[in-house]
Design an enzyme around this catalytic site. Structure first.
Site, PDB file in Angstrom:
ATOM      1  N   ARG A  42      -0.558  -1.621   6.813  1.00 37.87           N
ATOM      2  CA  ARG A  42       0.359  -0.712   6.127  1.00 37.87           C
ATOM      3  C   ARG A  42       1.380  -0.108   7.090  1.00 37.87           C
ATOM      4  NH1 ARG A  42      -2.311  -2.686   2.656  1.00 37.87           N
ATOM      5  NH2 ARG A  42      -3.297  -1.675   0.873  1.00 37.87           N
ATOM      6  N   SER A  80      -0.942   2.267  -4.364  1.00 38.65           N
ATOM      7  CA  SER A  80      -2.144   2.856  -3.774  1.00 38.65           C
ATOM      8  C   SER A  80      -1.821   4.213  -3.172  1.00 38.65           C
ATOM      9  CB  SER A  80      -2.716   1.940  -2.685  1.00 38.65           C
ATOM     10  OG  SER A  80      -3.149   0.721  -3.235  1.00 38.65           O
ATOM     11  N   GLU A  99      -1.543   7.143   1.798  1.00 34.79           N
ATOM     12  CA  GLU A  99      -0.581   6.069   2.035  1.00 34.79           C
ATOM     13  C   GLU A  99       0.771   6.457   1.458  1.00 34.79           C
ATOM     14  OE1 GLU A  99       0.073   1.479   0.612  1.00 34.79           O
ATOM     15  OE2 GLU A  99      -1.939   2.150   1.109  1.00 34.79           O
TER      16      GLU A  99
END
Length: 383
Positions: free
Chosen positions: A179, A228, A298
């Site tokens: 990520r 997410s 995130e």
């Protein structure tokens, strides 16, 4: 223009500025969450000159600025953003194929690249089917799966930083992580070259359709989300931890933990940023109490006065890993600040059966809107 106009205001009202400017534009119109108060200025910069000039003036004046792309993976405060929100316009949305590579503007959609790869029977991009967002955002978040990610396909990237100017780097000069990538927080991705390899067209289609079906089966693509919400902890799935803590279906105001996937918080209608933040904290606290695992967001926060609990410490730790990764050639690195992220927004419909368009990523959750989720998947997968 008023005599006491700021340098930013003076630039934006200049007829020579190559862009579109909107004052006090609600960012709820430009995020996948459909949440967020107004930006002081919302600017579509249509050329490199317009973008670099605006970013330079903002940096010199101390005016907050952010590149939103299509606004996914971002939660904007209800009070909005007291700065300049920038999206990449005309000259940053180019896509061309040259010999053995794609040359793509950072403002182009990742789905357009996937679609072009499908048409040309080019492999290596199947992992990105159904992934919303722009190419710039995909690079910054290193969209992909546990086995394949966009950083592997990068030949070069051109970026801009205020005070430092333009830079062009090879893909192997950038640290690619989970990520994350090693781009600086104030570094704007402008263009990239992506390696392309011929492949069996039937294999490409089968893999794309399989990936698309999996995403549609486990993610609430037809509802407003940011993708997410939390990163997967090492060796675990955030979604499964949340489900194990009994949080599926939990609600605060108009925000709800998806019944389909525990790591998605959906806007059921009328949700505020405060609702989402409160639900995130409820989820974080419950998972910490039941498992001892501290979930790290995130989703990027924009316009809030303070960080989400634990976010700052986690970023600092990741920063150390990034330094080690860049020095040692590994792929561990921190996520970038919201300044310079990019993404895409959910749509309300689908394109029907898995055709070339559908297989290339024109799913509910991508087509025809402005947000952030750059390749977010669950169950231990990177993308």
């Amino acid at each position: 223009m008023a005599r006491h106009a700021s340098p930013v205001q003076s630039l934006l009202v200049d007829d020579r500025f190559d862009g579109d400017v909107y004052a006090h534009e609600p960012l709820s119109r430009h995020t996948t969450y459909r949440i967020g108060g107004p930006a002081r200025f919302f600017v579509r910069a249509n050329s490199v000159g317009a973008l670099t000039g605006l970013v330079d003036v903002c940096a010199a004046e101390g005016t907050p600025w952010v590149v939103l792309g299509r606004g996914s993976n971002v939660l904007v405060a209800d009070a909005g953003f007291a700065g300049v929100a920038i999206v990449l316009g005309r000259d940053f949305r180019t896509l061309r194929f040259d010999d053995d590579r794609f040359i793509v503007g950072a403002g182009a959609s990742l789905s357009a690249v996937v679609q072009e790869a499908f048409k040309r029977a080019i492999g290596g991009f199947e992992f990105a089917v159904g992934t919303p967002g722009t190419v710039g955002g995909a690079l910054r978040m290193n969209a992909g799966t546990a086995d394949e990610w966009i950083g592997q396909r990068v030949v070069s990237v051109t970026t801009y930083r205020p005070g430092r100017g333009l830079a062009r780097r090879r893909g192997d000069e950038i640290a690619w992580g989970y990520r994350a990538s090693s781009f600086a927080a104030d570094e704007v991705v402008l263009e990239c070259e992506l390696a392309a390899e011929a492949a069996d067209p039937y294999r490409v289609r089968d893999k794309m359709e399989g990936n698309l079906a999996r995403r549609k089966g486990c993610q609430p693509l037809s509802e407003p989300t940011c993708g997410s919400v939390f990163k997967n902890p090492e060796g675990a799935s955030a979604g499964r931890l949340i489900e194990g803590a009994g949080l599926k279906g939990a609600e605060v105001g108009g925000a709800k933990v998806s019944e389909l996937h525990g790591n998605f918080i959906v806007n059921r209608g009328g949700a505020t940023a405060a609702d989402v933040r409160a639900l995130m904290e409820q989820v974080r606290a419950a998972v910490l109490e039941s498992t001892g695992v501290e979930l790290v967001p995130e989703v990027r926060m924009l316009g809030f006065d303070e960080d989400f609990p634990s976010a700052r410490g986690a970023d600092e730790a990741s920063g150390d890993e990034c330094a080690r990764g860049a020095a040692g050639g590994t792929s561990a690195c921190t996520g970038a600040s919201v300044a310079s992220t990019a993404g895409s927004a959910p749509s309300t419909g689908e394109r029907g059966t898995p055709s070339a368009d559908a297989a290339a990523g024109e799913t509910a959750g991508e087509a025809g809107a402005l947000s952030a989720g750059e390749g977010r998947d669950e169950d231990g997968r990177r993308g």
